[in-house]
Scaffold this motif. Structure first.
Motif, PDB file in Angstrom:
ATOM      1  N   SER A 306       0.825  -1.213   0.000  1.00 38.47           N
ATOM      2  CA  SER A 306       0.000   0.000   0.000  1.00 38.47           C
ATOM      3  C   SER A 306       0.856   1.259   0.000  1.00 38.47           C
ATOM      4  O   SER A 306       0.561   2.235  -0.701  1.00 38.47           O
ATOM      5  CB  SER A 306      -0.923  -0.019   1.215  1.00 38.47           C
ATOM      6  OG  SER A 306      -1.695   1.156   1.285  1.00 38.47           O
ATOM      7  N   GLN A 307       1.941   1.225   0.797  1.00 44.19           N
ATOM      8  CA  GLN A 307       2.829   2.391   0.826  1.00 44.19           C
ATOM      9  C   GLN A 307       3.472   2.618  -0.533  1.00 44.19           C
ATOM     10  O   GLN A 307       3.549   3.759  -1.023  1.00 44.19           O
ATOM     11  CB  GLN A 307       3.898   2.193   1.908  1.00 44.19           C
ATOM     12  CG  GLN A 307       3.341   2.258   3.328  1.00 44.19           C
ATOM     13  CD  GLN A 307       4.397   1.947   4.370  1.00 44.19           C
ATOM     14  OE1 GLN A 307       5.510   1.501   4.043  1.00 44.19           O
ATOM     15  NE2 GLN A 307       4.050   2.171   5.639  1.00 44.19           N
ATOM     16  N   ARG A 308       3.938   1.521  -1.152  1.00 45.35           N
ATOM     17  CA  ARG A 308       4.558   1.671  -2.470  1.00 45.35           C
ATOM     18  C   ARG A 308       3.540   2.149  -3.502  1.00 45.35           C
ATOM     19  O   ARG A 308       3.833   3.012  -4.332  1.00 45.35           O
ATOM     20  CB  ARG A 308       5.178   0.339  -2.912  1.00 45.35           C
ATOM     21  CG  ARG A 308       6.435  -0.031  -2.157  1.00 45.35           C
ATOM     22  CD  ARG A 308       7.259  -1.047  -2.924  1.00 45.35           C
ATOM     23  NE  ARG A 308       6.515  -2.289  -3.134  1.00 45.35           N
ATOM     24  CZ  ARG A 308       6.571  -3.331  -2.281  1.00 45.35           C
ATOM     25  NH1 ARG A 308       7.289  -3.244  -1.175  1.00 45.35           N
ATOM     26  NH2 ARG A 308       5.901  -4.418  -2.553  1.00 45.35           N
ATOM     27  N   GLU A 309       2.329   1.540  -3.431  1.00 41.88           N
ATOM     28  CA  GLU A 309       1.297   1.951  -4.381  1.00 41.88           C
ATOM     29  C   GLU A 309       0.894   3.404  -4.163  1.00 41.88           C
ATOM     30  O   GLU A 309       0.638   4.139  -5.125  1.00 41.88           O
ATOM     31  CB  GLU A 309       0.079   1.040  -4.250  1.00 41.88           C
ATOM     32  CG  GLU A 309       0.306  -0.371  -4.769  1.00 41.88           C
ATOM     33  CD  GLU A 309      -0.916  -1.242  -4.592  1.00 41.88           C
ATOM     34  OE1 GLU A 309      -1.887  -0.738  -3.993  1.00 41.88           O
ATOM     35  OE2 GLU A 309      -0.896  -2.406  -5.039  1.00 41.88           O
ATOM     36  N   THR A 310       0.829   3.821  -2.884  1.00 40.15           N
ATOM     37  CA  THR A 310       0.459   5.208  -2.600  1.00 40.15           C
ATOM     38  C   THR A 310       1.489   6.176  -3.175  1.00 40.15           C
ATOM     39  O   THR A 310       1.129   7.187  -3.802  1.00 40.15           O
ATOM     40  CB  THR A 310       0.327   5.409  -1.084  1.00 40.15           C
ATOM     41  OG1 THR A 310      -0.668   4.517  -0.586  1.00 40.15           O
ATOM     42  CG2 THR A 310      -0.061   6.831  -0.767  1.00 40.15           C
ATOM     43  N   ARG A 311       2.754   5.844  -2.964  1.00 38.20           N
ATOM     44  CA  ARG A 311       3.811   6.709  -3.517  1.00 38.20           C
ATOM     45  C   ARG A 311       3.738   6.723  -5.039  1.00 38.20           C
ATOM     46  O   ARG A 311       3.898   7.777  -5.676  1.00 38.20           O
ATOM     47  CB  ARG A 311       5.172   6.227  -3.035  1.00 38.20           C
ATOM     48  CG  ARG A 311       5.431   6.495  -1.557  1.00 38.20           C
ATOM     49  CD  ARG A 311       6.903   6.306  -1.217  1.00 38.20           C
ATOM     50  NE  ARG A 311       7.295   4.915  -1.358  1.00 38.20           N
ATOM     51  CZ  ARG A 311       7.285   4.016  -0.369  1.00 38.20           C
ATOM     52  NH1 ARG A 311       6.858   4.389   0.835  1.00 38.20           N
ATOM     53  NH2 ARG A 311       7.672   2.783  -0.569  1.00 38.20           N
ATOM     54  N   ALA A 312       3.509   5.533  -5.622  1.00 40.15           N
ATOM     55  CA  ALA A 312       3.441   5.472  -7.079  1.00 40.15           C
ATOM     56  C   ALA A 312       2.233   6.236  -7.606  1.00 40.15           C
ATOM     57  O   ALA A 312       2.296   6.925  -8.623  1.00 40.15           O
ATOM     58  CB  ALA A 312       3.391   4.012  -7.538  1.00 40.15           C
ATOM     59  N   VAL A 313       1.084   6.083  -6.872  1.00 38.67           N
ATOM     60  CA  VAL A 313      -0.124   6.785  -7.306  1.00 38.67           C
ATOM     61  C   VAL A 313       0.049   8.285  -7.214  1.00 38.67           C
ATOM     62  O   VAL A 313      -0.365   9.045  -8.104  1.00 38.67           O
ATOM     63  CB  VAL A 313      -1.336   6.315  -6.462  1.00 38.67           C
ATOM     64  CG1 VAL A 313      -2.530   7.235  -6.666  1.00 38.67           C
ATOM     65  CG2 VAL A 313      -1.721   4.886  -6.837  1.00 38.67           C
ATOM     66  N   LEU A 314       0.678   8.740  -6.122  1.00 37.46           N
ATOM     67  CA  LEU A 314       0.905  10.169  -5.989  1.00 37.46           C
ATOM     68  C   LEU A 314       1.780  10.684  -7.117  1.00 37.46           C
ATOM     69  O   LEU A 314       1.518  11.755  -7.701  1.00 37.46           O
ATOM     70  CB  LEU A 314       1.554  10.466  -4.637  1.00 37.46           C
ATOM     71  CG  LEU A 314       0.640  10.281  -3.401  1.00 37.46           C
ATOM     72  CD1 LEU A 314       1.440  10.492  -2.123  1.00 37.46           C
ATOM     73  CD2 LEU A 314      -0.538  11.241  -3.458  1.00 37.46           C
ATOM     74  N   ALA A 315       2.806   9.911  -7.441  1.00 36.80           N
ATOM     75  CA  ALA A 315       3.688  10.335  -8.527  1.00 36.80           C
ATOM     76  C   ALA A 315       2.934  10.350  -9.855  1.00 36.80           C
ATOM     77  O   ALA A 315       3.076  11.291 -10.651  1.00 36.80           O
ATOM     78  CB  ALA A 315       4.897   9.406  -8.609  1.00 36.80           C
ATOM     79  N   ARG A 316       2.128   9.303 -10.071  1.00 39.49           N
ATOM     80  CA  ARG A 316       1.376   9.271 -11.324  1.00 39.49           C
ATOM     81  C   ARG A 316       0.350  10.388 -11.375  1.00 39.49           C
ATOM     82  O   ARG A 316       0.123  10.994 -12.421  1.00 39.49           O
ATOM     83  CB  ARG A 316       0.673   7.907 -11.471  1.00 39.49           C
ATOM     84  CG  ARG A 316       1.594   6.776 -11.832  1.00 39.49           C
ATOM     85  CD  ARG A 316       0.813   5.588 -12.382  1.00 39.49           C
ATOM     86  NE  ARG A 316      -0.220   5.154 -11.433  1.00 39.49           N
ATOM     87  CZ  ARG A 316      -0.031   4.228 -10.494  1.00 39.49           C
ATOM     88  NH1 ARG A 316       1.172   3.688 -10.350  1.00 39.49           N
ATOM     89  NH2 ARG A 316      -1.013   3.869  -9.700  1.00 39.49           N
ATOM     90  N   ASN A 317      -0.295  10.637 -10.220  1.00 41.31           N
ATOM     91  CA  ASN A 317      -1.296  11.704 -10.203  1.00 41.31           C
ATOM     92  C   ASN A 317      -0.683  13.068 -10.525  1.00 41.31           C
ATOM     93  O   ASN A 317      -1.275  13.866 -11.261  1.00 41.31           O
ATOM     94  CB  ASN A 317      -1.977  11.755  -8.837  1.00 41.31           C
ATOM     95  CG  ASN A 317      -2.941  10.594  -8.641  1.00 41.31           C
ATOM     96  OD1 ASN A 317      -3.325   9.945  -9.617  1.00 41.31           O
ATOM     97  ND2 ASN A 317      -3.305  10.324  -7.404  1.00 41.31           N
ATOM     98  N   GLU A 318       0.473  13.298  -9.936  1.00 43.03           N
ATOM     99  CA  GLU A 318       1.126  14.573 -10.234  1.00 43.03           C
ATOM    100  C   GLU A 318       1.459  14.693 -11.714  1.00 43.03           C
ATOM    101  O   GLU A 318       1.237  15.733 -12.345  1.00 43.03           O
ATOM    102  CB  GLU A 318       2.402  14.709  -9.393  1.00 43.03           C
ATOM    103  CG  GLU A 318       2.121  14.872  -7.906  1.00 43.03           C
ATOM    104  CD  GLU A 318       3.405  14.963  -7.100  1.00 43.03           C
ATOM    105  OE1 GLU A 318       4.489  14.837  -7.714  1.00 43.03           O
ATOM    106  OE2 GLU A 318       3.322  15.129  -5.866  1.00 43.03           O
ATOM    107  N   GLU A 319       1.960  13.576 -12.258  1.00 42.26           N
ATOM    108  CA  GLU A 319       2.296  13.593 -13.675  1.00 42.26           C
ATOM    109  C   GLU A 319       1.053  13.736 -14.532  1.00 42.26           C
ATOM    110  O   GLU A 319       1.020  14.482 -15.526  1.00 42.26           O
ATOM    111  CB  GLU A 319       3.069  12.327 -14.034  1.00 42.26           C
ATOM    112  CG  GLU A 319       3.518  12.238 -15.488  1.00 42.26           C
ATOM    113  CD  GLU A 319       4.544  13.323 -15.826  1.00 42.26           C
ATOM    114  OE1 GLU A 319       4.622  13.703 -16.998  1.00 42.26           O
ATOM    115  OE2 GLU A 319       5.253  13.781 -14.896  1.00 42.26           O
TER     116      GLU A 319
END
Length: 695
Positions: A306-319
């Motif tokens: 979940s932590q990895r997915e959250t970080r990845a999602v945040l990065a994708r969302n920003e992009e």
């Protein structure tokens, strides 16, 4: 999603707990079963050992009778005359027996003469307890008389259990007596011969215990110690279980045919059951601990994922946000609490035809036309600075495109929670294409409705023509039948009228012709009355019609026909309170038609029977069955019987309206009718009509 996951984890946990209990119970049962198998084998070994020890102890005394037969003093005492017996010799023999018994350890040694009287024995010091003829009638003495070795078991409620051995005593070839050895069975085995925890019993065929490891069991019946039960093990063995003092034992029994004794060995199952329960509990606890560990590892893994997915999602969302804002096909703007534009993407600049520098700082109200203050969009723009602001989704408005015509747009307005300056995000969707399509669809719908209306009118006209055609076809079939039915009486009437003209001088013959003419007119009236009944309008008010009365009226109508054709009409189940909700005329019309058809069907039968049966189903319906023993109706014709102008009779014998009239009347009375094969061979008509209780 979190709630669903939590519920799933709870259900998995509950399932795991129940599975652990089930598996733990199964492992415990399997362990107990294996333990029972081991105990059963051990009990078998101990049983063989007990049998071996008992036989060994008995065989240890086998030599004694033969030893006594070889003593010369014994032979001399038995061969000396009874009245001249030397007392010293008798005392010498008794002491010999006493000394021998002290060495052998038997319960008693006896010398019996040929008459069966005891002349010497080892326990001579307690002589008062010995009956002189004690062995005279025992089988072992009788065997000794025949020259055979004797063995005898004695056990009675008032005596101890003894085992006797005997051997014949010969003087040369003459039988002079017998040597008898008595063994007390209860003391046959010493404590040193048995294991400390060994439990066994030896009983006779009457289940009387005479030898046991537990002295309390002696002199008791085997079936009173415990009630055995049986347990089938997985290896196919059927083990015997005894319960003593609330403790279970594995029992093994065998009967020795030569002795007539039953040996029983008992081994406690307490340790095995405790061990099985311990193994089951350990298995259950281990599975629970394993489940907790797996749950902990799963939650830990899910947390890391979940932590990895959250970080990845945040990065994708920003992009994605950067990409969406720059390249989306939807206009995006940001507003401050005053409604002023702080940012807009290229699509929004294109929609409003404004350069970015001119759009910044303008109010959104200036870029929209005809925004009513009372509308949702107007209220939302006025409440940007208020706490009670609520988001707006899909509000329609017209956007101002500088230098071009206004365009229809969908406006959505929501606050940006992560913004530091309380900014609001506005999405602008150009719906010009959608409006064009909606207008085209509206035009198509109007055209389609017009076509459907025209088609509906055409179908209604076709339906009316079809109904008219059906009416004409029915009228044609009806007119054909009526013409055929009325043609014969009309022809006859013309003939009789012509004859009457010629016979005016003879009144009697004219009267006879007029009678025939009256019959013909009655026949024509019957034909036309069927048509009248076919068009009969049901009465508005129904009343209780007694079924018995209606059947009696019908019988009166058909009395002449029944008597003439020798037809028997039988009614069963008919009660005085059987009433149907109808009217008298129509009820009698139903019965007259059905019974008349039955009479027609019986025309070629020898034994003519008609049966009418009535049965009250409940307080709301009544079933009437009318059947005959005629030839019946083929199944292929039954579905057409109730159609107008359909008849199975030859032309000239009916219009085919009788059953259709009956079906119409039954439908009007909210009932049902169907035809079936009768067990008597003919047709069965079953009517179900609403009933009423006049009581």
């Amino acid at each position: 999603m979190t709630l669903k996951t939590s519920k799933r984890i709870v259900w998995i946990g509950i399932t795991w707990c129940f599975a652990s209990i089930f598996i733990g119970f199964g492992v415990g049962q399997l362990t107990q079963d294996v333990g029972y198998q081991t105990l059963h084998d051990e009990a078998s070994d101990r049983l063989l050992s007990s049998i071996h020890r008992v036989r060994g102890e008995l065989n240890a005394y086998h030599y004694l009778p033969f030893l006594l037969t070889q003593n010369e003093d014994v032979i001399q005492q038995l061969t000396s005359p009874r009245d001249s017996t030397d007392e010293n010799l008798a005392a010498k023999v008794s002491r010999y027996l006493e000394q021998t018994n002290l060495v052998a350890g038997a319960s008693g040694l006896f010398i019996v003469n040929r008459a069966g009287l005891t002349v010497a024995y080892s326990n001579w010091r307690d002589q008062q307890h010995l009956a002189p003829d004690e062995f005279a009638d025992l089988p072992l003495f009788q065997l000794a008389e025949k020259g055979e070795e004797g063995r005898f078991y004695e056990n009675s409620p008032d005596k101890r259990a003894y085992y006797y051995l005997s051997a014949p005593i010969y003087n040369r070839s003459d039988f002079v007596g017998a040597a008898i050895v008595r063994i007390e069975l209860s003391s046959l085995l010493s404590e040193s011969d048995t294991l400390p925890d060994e439990l066994f019993t030896v009983s006779d065929d009457t289940q009387h215990i005479f030898m046991a490891s537990n002295e309390q069991w002696l002199e008791r019946s085997l079936d009173r110690i415990a009630e055995p039960s049986y347990l089938s093990l997985t290896n196919g063995v059927r083990a015997q279980l005894w319960t003593l003092n609330q403790q279970r034992y594995i029992a093994h029994q065998v009967r020795l045919d030569d002795l007539g004794w039953t040996f029983t060995t008992l081994i406690s199952a307490r340790l095995n059951e405790r061990f099985a329960s311990l193994i089951g509990a350990i298995t259950m606890a281990g599975l629970w601990i394993l489940g907790v560990i797996l749950l902990f590892l799963r939650e830990r893994r899910l947390k890391h994922l979940s932590q990895r997915e959250t970080r990845a999602v945040l990065a994708r969302n920003e992009e994605q946000q950067r990409s969406i804002i720059g390249n989306t096909e939807v206009g995006l703007l940001t507003l401050n609490t005053q409604g002023e534009i702080g940012f807009l993407n290229s699509k929004a600049a294109q929609q409003f035809n404004l350069p970015l520098s001119q759009a910044i700082g303008q109010k959104l109200n200036d870029l929209l036309l005809d925004v009513e203050p009372d509308s949702a969009l107007g209220k939302g723009l006025m409440q940007l600075h208020l706490p009670q602001f609520s988001p707006i989704i899909g509000a329609e408005a017209k956007g101002v495109s500088h230098g071009q015509a206004p365009f229809p747009a969908l406006i959505s307005l929501r606050d940006m929670h992560h913004s530091e300056d309380n900014a609001f995000l506005v999405t602008v969707v150009d719906i010009s294409r959608r409006k064009q399509l909606e207008q085209a669809l509206l035009d198509a719908n109007e055209s389609l409705e017009h076509k459907v209306k025209e088609r509906t009118q055409a179908l209604e006209m076709a339906q009316q023509e079809l109904i008219q055609t059906s009416k004409m076809a029915a009228l044609g079939r009806m007119s054909t039948a009526i013409v055929h039915e009325l043609n014969q009486p009309l022809t006859a009437m013309r003939t009789y009228i012509a004859i009457s003209k010629q016979l005016l001088h003879d009144p009697e013959l004219v009267k006879e012709n007029l009678t025939l003419l009256d019959d013909l007119t009655q026949r024509m009236a019957i034909i036309t009355s069927q048509l009248k009944t076919f068009a009969y309008k049901k009465p508005e008010q129904l009343q209780a019609v007694n079924l018995q009365t209606a059947i009696n009226q019908c019988a009166i109508v058909w009395r002449a026909r029944l008597e003439e054709d020798n037809i028997s009409l039988t009614t069963t189940g008919l009660q005085s309170n059987h009433n149907v909700l109808a009217d008298n005329a129509r009820m009698e019309q139903i019965l007259v038609n059905l019974i008349g058809n039955a009479c027609d069907a019986l025309q070629d039968q020898s034994n003519k029977q008609i049966y009418v049966h009535s049965e009250q189903n409940d307080l709301k319906s009544l079933t009437i069955t009318i059947e005959d023993n005629g030839p019946g109706i083929p199944e292929s014709q039954r579905e057409h019987l109730f159609e107008p102008f359909y008849t199975t009779k030859p032309m000239g014998q009916g219009l085919g309206l009788g059953l259709s009239i009956v079906a119409a009347i039954v439908r009007d009375l909210q009932g049902s009718i169907y035809v079936d094969a009768s067990p008597y061979g003919g047709a069965r008509f079953i009517l179900t009509l609403p009933s009423t209780d006049t009581n």
